[in-house]
Enzyme design. Structure first.
Site, PDB file in Angstrom:
ATOM      1  N   HIS A 176      -2.357   7.173   3.890  1.00 39.38           N
ATOM      2  CA  HIS A 176      -3.754   8.301   3.844  1.00 39.38           C
ATOM      3  C   HIS A 176      -3.819   8.628   2.387  1.00 39.38           C
ATOM      4  O   HIS A 176      -4.693   9.804   2.519  1.00 39.38           O
ATOM      5  CB  HIS A 176      -3.734  10.074   4.736  1.00 39.38           C
ATOM      6  CG  HIS A 176      -3.619   9.611   6.203  1.00 39.38           C
ATOM      7  ND1 HIS A 176      -2.725   9.716   7.367  1.00 39.38           N
ATOM      8  CD2 HIS A 176      -4.546   8.444   6.751  1.00 39.38           C
ATOM      9  CE1 HIS A 176      -2.761   9.368   8.359  1.00 39.38           C
ATOM     10  NE2 HIS A 176      -4.114   9.074   8.578  1.00 39.38           N
ATOM     11  N   GLU A 381     -13.421   9.981   2.401  1.00 37.23           N
ATOM     12  CA  GLU A 381     -12.661   8.609   2.288  1.00 37.23           C
ATOM     13  C   GLU A 381     -13.794   7.734   1.767  1.00 37.23           C
ATOM     14  O   GLU A 381     -14.044   7.141   0.804  1.00 37.23           O
ATOM     15  CB  GLU A 381     -11.666   8.243   3.361  1.00 37.23           C
ATOM     16  CG  GLU A 381     -10.704   8.695   3.676  1.00 37.23           C
ATOM     17  CD  GLU A 381      -9.823   8.312   4.995  1.00 37.23           C
ATOM     18  OE1 GLU A 381     -10.468   9.215   5.722  1.00 37.23           O
ATOM     19  OE2 GLU A 381      -8.961   8.557   5.062  1.00 37.23           O
TER      20      GLU A 381
END
Ligand code: AMP
Length: 397
Positions: A176, A381
């Site tokens: 992550h 992201e």
């Protein structure tokens, strides 16, 4: 002339993509191709608030990429694409930052495939397909693990024979990272502090969930390890367990390594505990209706998370804020409240009304004015990948 970056996140049977305008930093076109490799693949698009989907002529990654290119051409966006950014889950110890893709980078991603056998081969498929379809463009790999390469040895080494680290790469890598990088930058901006002077614990809570201690914008510890199985309770993953359970289950149930691995990855976590669902929203509804199994599963999730957040403050030495992101972190006021209430001793005090307000895209502070701040931040992201790609491709943003 418009300039945009095509961001690709390729799974074994899916291809998620976003076209990000480098000037506005907004997604102009997004979409998802699914069921690739199965009988009937399909692709869906979202553009200017409109959604549509279509069947793919062939259910493979190349067909999905052809469909994306056809749609870009129809929308007169194809010429705006100046570079392609790829999400890559595992970059091992080799990649400490994003990299322009060439033969050497591809070979290194291949080497890391044994650490992420489900992900890296799929990413390589996406990279090769995009290189064929966009031969003249710079392609960039952005790694989930790279951000955590700043962890010190005391955080990343397991207490197993050192030979396993030296010869087999057995260590904690963390995941992550792209989300953490984005969210900590946003948090520093929101709190009006230079990133270099911040010390945050950030929890990325989605179907996969992890937390990280991030000091001065650099990861100093995180909950996921060699694989994304370690740490927090997740949708279907157990997170931390006694490694002795592995051998015990193998002998009790007559399972082989794959059988136990499958059980801990796919049948555990919220799903295993509740015997109801891996989906936090469904469990929240059930818990609010008084279902004891759902209440217990969410209690275990929030207790484990609170415990890990407290543990991660050891790596920081102080705490400037707790950040919540990911589908659960951005939406579940239920879980956030339970976590923060267990962290009063660290100086966190929940603002109930603000917590209820921060759902469905609304970000902000959910603790009282005199509390250590807890912030809800919407991760992006794709934007982070696009920004790295633009920078490495020498484009101005
Ligand atoms: P992600 O993997 O980041 O897409 O997150 C997926 C998780 O977010 C699932 O467990 C969803 O149930 C959860 N989620 C999404 N929206 C909500 C919501 N409104 N309330 C609670 N959980 C949610």
């Amino acid at each position: 002339m418009k300039s945009s970056i095509l961001v690709i996140n390729c799974g074994s049977s899916s291809l998620k993509f976003a076209l990000i305008d480098t000037t506005t930093q907004q997604a102009v076109l997004t979409g998802l191709a699914e069921k690739l490799g199965l009988e009937q693949g399909q692709i869906s698009f979202k553009h200017a608030g409109q959604k549509d989907s279509q069947a793919l002529r062939e259910a493979n990654h190349a067909a999905a990429m052809h469909a994306i290119i056809a749609r870009l051409r129809e929308l007169d966006l194809l010429d705006s694409v100046k570079a392609v950014g790829h999400r890559v889950v595992h970059g091992g110890e080799h990649f400490k930052a994003s990299a322009v893709i060439d033969d050497t980078v591809i070979a290194e991603i291949e080497k890391c495939a044994k650490l992420a056998p489900l992900h890296n081969p799929a990413h390589l498929l996406g990279i090769r397909t995009a290189m064929q379809q966009f031969p003249g463009l710079t392609q960039v790999a952005v790694f989930d693990t790279a951000f955590h390469q700043s962890m010190p040895q005391q955080a990343y080494l397991y207490a197993v024979p050192m030979q396993l680290y030296r010869e087999h790469g057995v260590r904690r890598y963390g995941f992550h990272g792209t989300s953490y990088r984005f969210v900590t930058g946003e948090a520093a901006r929101l709190l009006n502090k230079p990133l270099e002077e911040t010390a945050f614990v950030c929890a990325h809570l989605g179907n996969g969930a992890s937390a990280a201690a991030i000091k001065g914008g650099k990861s100093v510890d995180t909950t996921m390890g060699l694989t994304p199985l370690e740490g927090l309770v997740m949708g279907t993953r157990s997170g931390d367990i006694d490694p002795g359970i592995f051998g015990y289950l193998a002998s009790e149930l007559g399972l082989d390594v794959n059988g136990v691995t499958d059980l801990l990855n796919k049948k555990s976590g919220l799903l295993g505990l509740s015997e109801l669902s891996s989906d936090c929203r469904e469990l929240e509804d059930a818990a609010l209706a008084g279902q004891p199994e759902a209440i217990l599963a969410l209690d275990i999730f929030s207790y484990r998370l609170a415990k890990h957040i407290a543990a991660l403050t050891v790596a920081l030495g102080r705490l400037d804020g707790v950040l919540f992101t990911g589908g659960i972190g951005e939406n579940s006021s239920y879980l956030r409240a339970r976590v923060i209430k267990q962290l009063g001793f660290l100086g966190l005090q929940l603002d109930e009304a603000a917590n209820e307000e921060c759902i469905r895209g609304k970000a902000g502070r959910i603790t009282t004015a005199d509390s250590v701040p807890a912030l809800v931040i919407n991760t992006d992201e794709e934007l982070m990948i696009a920004l790295d790609t633009a920078q490495l491709a020498g484009l101005s943003v």
